[in-house]
Design a protein around this motif. Structure first.
Motif, mmCIF file in Angstrom:
data_model
loop_
_atom_site.group_PDB
_atom_site.id
_atom_site.type_symbol
_atom_site.label_atom_id
_atom_site.label_comp_id
_atom_site.label_asym_id
_atom_site.label_seq_id
_atom_site.Cartn_x
_atom_site.Cartn_y
_atom_site.Cartn_z
ATOM 1 N N ARG A 77 0.834 -1.203 0.000
ATOM 2 C CA ARG A 77 0.000 0.000 0.000
ATOM 3 C C ARG A 77 0.870 1.255 0.000
ATOM 4 N NH1 ARG A 77 -4.626 0.451 4.532
ATOM 5 N NH2 ARG A 77 -4.862 -1.708 3.800
ATOM 6 N N THR A 78 1.971 1.210 0.755
ATOM 7 C CA THR A 78 2.858 2.376 0.789
ATOM 8 C C THR A 78 3.622 2.540 -0.525
ATOM 9 O OG1 THR A 78 4.836 1.240 1.686
ATOM 10 C CG2 THR A 78 3.179 2.037 3.262
ATOM 11 N N ARG A 79 3.907 1.451 -1.220
ATOM 12 C CA ARG A 79 4.602 1.551 -2.516
ATOM 13 C C ARG A 79 3.731 2.290 -3.523
ATOM 14 N NH1 ARG A 79 8.784 2.283 -1.185
ATOM 15 N NH2 ARG A 79 7.557 2.635 0.698
ATOM 16 N N ALA A 80 2.439 2.065 -3.459
ATOM 17 C CA ALA A 80 1.519 2.729 -4.391
ATOM 18 C C ALA A 80 1.462 4.229 -4.158
ATOM 19 C CB ALA A 80 0.129 2.126 -4.258
ATOM 20 N N GLU A 81 1.880 4.667 -2.974
ATOM 21 C CA GLU A 81 1.856 6.093 -2.630
ATOM 22 C C GLU A 81 3.190 6.781 -2.885
ATOM 23 O OE1 GLU A 81 0.720 5.851 1.424
ATOM 24 O OE2 GLU A 81 -1.349 5.242 0.987
ATOM 25 N N ASP A 82 4.198 6.019 -3.352
ATOM 26 C CA ASP A 82 5.532 6.565 -3.585
ATOM 27 C C ASP A 82 5.820 6.573 -5.087
ATOM 28 O OD1 ASP A 82 8.194 7.184 -3.818
ATOM 29 O OD2 ASP A 82 8.900 5.682 -2.374
ATOM 30 N N PRO A 83 5.794 7.733 -5.720
ATOM 31 C CA PRO A 83 5.971 7.791 -7.179
ATOM 32 C C PRO A 83 7.360 7.383 -7.655
ATOM 33 C CG PRO A 83 5.959 9.992 -6.245
ATOM 34 C CD PRO A 83 5.568 9.065 -5.136
ATOM 35 N N THR A 84 8.313 7.257 -6.732
ATOM 36 C CA THR A 84 9.668 6.846 -7.116
ATOM 37 C C THR A 84 9.899 5.344 -6.940
ATOM 38 O OG1 THR A 84 10.631 7.181 -4.898
ATOM 39 C CG2 THR A 84 10.518 9.105 -6.367
ATOM 40 N N ALA A 85 8.942 4.630 -6.375
ATOM 41 C CA ALA A 85 9.126 3.204 -6.075
ATOM 42 C C ALA A 85 9.055 2.363 -7.345
ATOM 43 C CB ALA A 85 8.058 2.735 -5.085
ATOM 44 N N THR A 86 9.870 1.319 -7.413
ATOM 45 C CA THR A 86 9.797 0.407 -8.564
ATOM 46 C C THR A 86 8.449 -0.307 -8.619
ATOM 47 O OG1 THR A 86 10.865 -1.320 -7.237
ATOM 48 C CG2 THR A 86 12.278 -0.006 -8.698
ATOM 49 N N ARG A 87 7.793 -0.405 -7.480
ATOM 50 C CA ARG A 87 6.495 -1.080 -7.410
ATOM 51 C C ARG A 87 5.337 -0.096 -7.225
ATOM 52 N NH1 ARG A 87 10.478 -4.277 -6.033
ATOM 53 N NH2 ARG A 87 10.343 -6.536 -6.350
#
Length: 208
Positions: A77-87
């Motif tokens: 869920r937190t990855r979806a909120e981070d525009p720099t994440a690979t996921r």
């Protein structure tokens, strides 16, 4: 070579070799086009050799019924909120009916088996993989696929703790997280969970 089992009964575990990672036109968590081509080709060659040797190829395919099924994982869920994440596209990844859920055509043969109930990094969790392996007397896993440092690593660890002999096929795995993460995963496997070999080395080992 001693793989720690009395009689070696192998199968290929092909993890997430689907369009969601390997087809740049539709992928939600893509490898680069160059790396995708390389992974497809190395797996194609290895699978052909395994099929010729009578070793079954089992495709593990991530498939989600809904976004909520993905969002129950707090980290994702937190990855979806981070525009720099690979996921960052995790909430769009391999939803039911999307083109990303299709195994790459060149890698799928009518003799292969498909387990499409994978919903987490560990291919055993919530799927019928272990039932399929035990029901067919398989005790040695030849692991390939994407991503080296998440699904491949988690499944290798899970295989080890379930007392399967685990061999990771080095040229047949890659990750969207880059070479350092890839090498770190290989190091973890070598240290505690199984063998890292080329495809030819693995085939020689299971034949011996």
């Amino acid at each position: 070579m001693n793989l720690g089992v009395d009689v070696v009964r192998p199968a290929v575990i092909a993890i997430d070799l689907h369009r969601g990672h390997l087809d740049p036109e539709v992928a939600t968590m893509p490898l680069s086009a160059e790396r995708s081509k390389a992974v497809i080709e190395t797996n194609r060659v290895f699978f052909e050799k395994c099929r010729a040797a009578g070793i079954p190829v089992i495709h593990l395919l991530t498939l989600y019924r809904s976004v909520e099924e993905i969002r129950t994982n707090p980290f994702w869920r937190t990855r979806a909120e981070d525009p720099t994440a690979t996921r960052k596209n995790v909430l769009k990844h391999n939803l039911w009916g999307s083109p990303g859920t299709e195994v790459i055509t060149e890698l799928l043969d009518e003799r292969d088996w498909v387990v499409n109930t994978k919903r987490r990094y560990d291919c055993f969790i919530g799927s019928d993989l272990e039932f399929t392996l035990k029901n067919n007397g398989i005790n040695t896993l030849l692991l390939t696929g994407v991503n080296t440092n998440s699904c491949v690593l988690a499944t290798t660890v899970a295989a080890c703790v379930r007392d399967f002999a685990a061999i990771l096929i080095e040229e047949c795995v890659d990750t969207i997280d880059g070479p350092k993460a890839h090498e770190a995963a290989l190091t973890c496997v070598r240290a505690a969970f199984g063998w890292v070999m080329s495809g030819d080395e693995a085939l020689a080992a299971v034949r011996s």
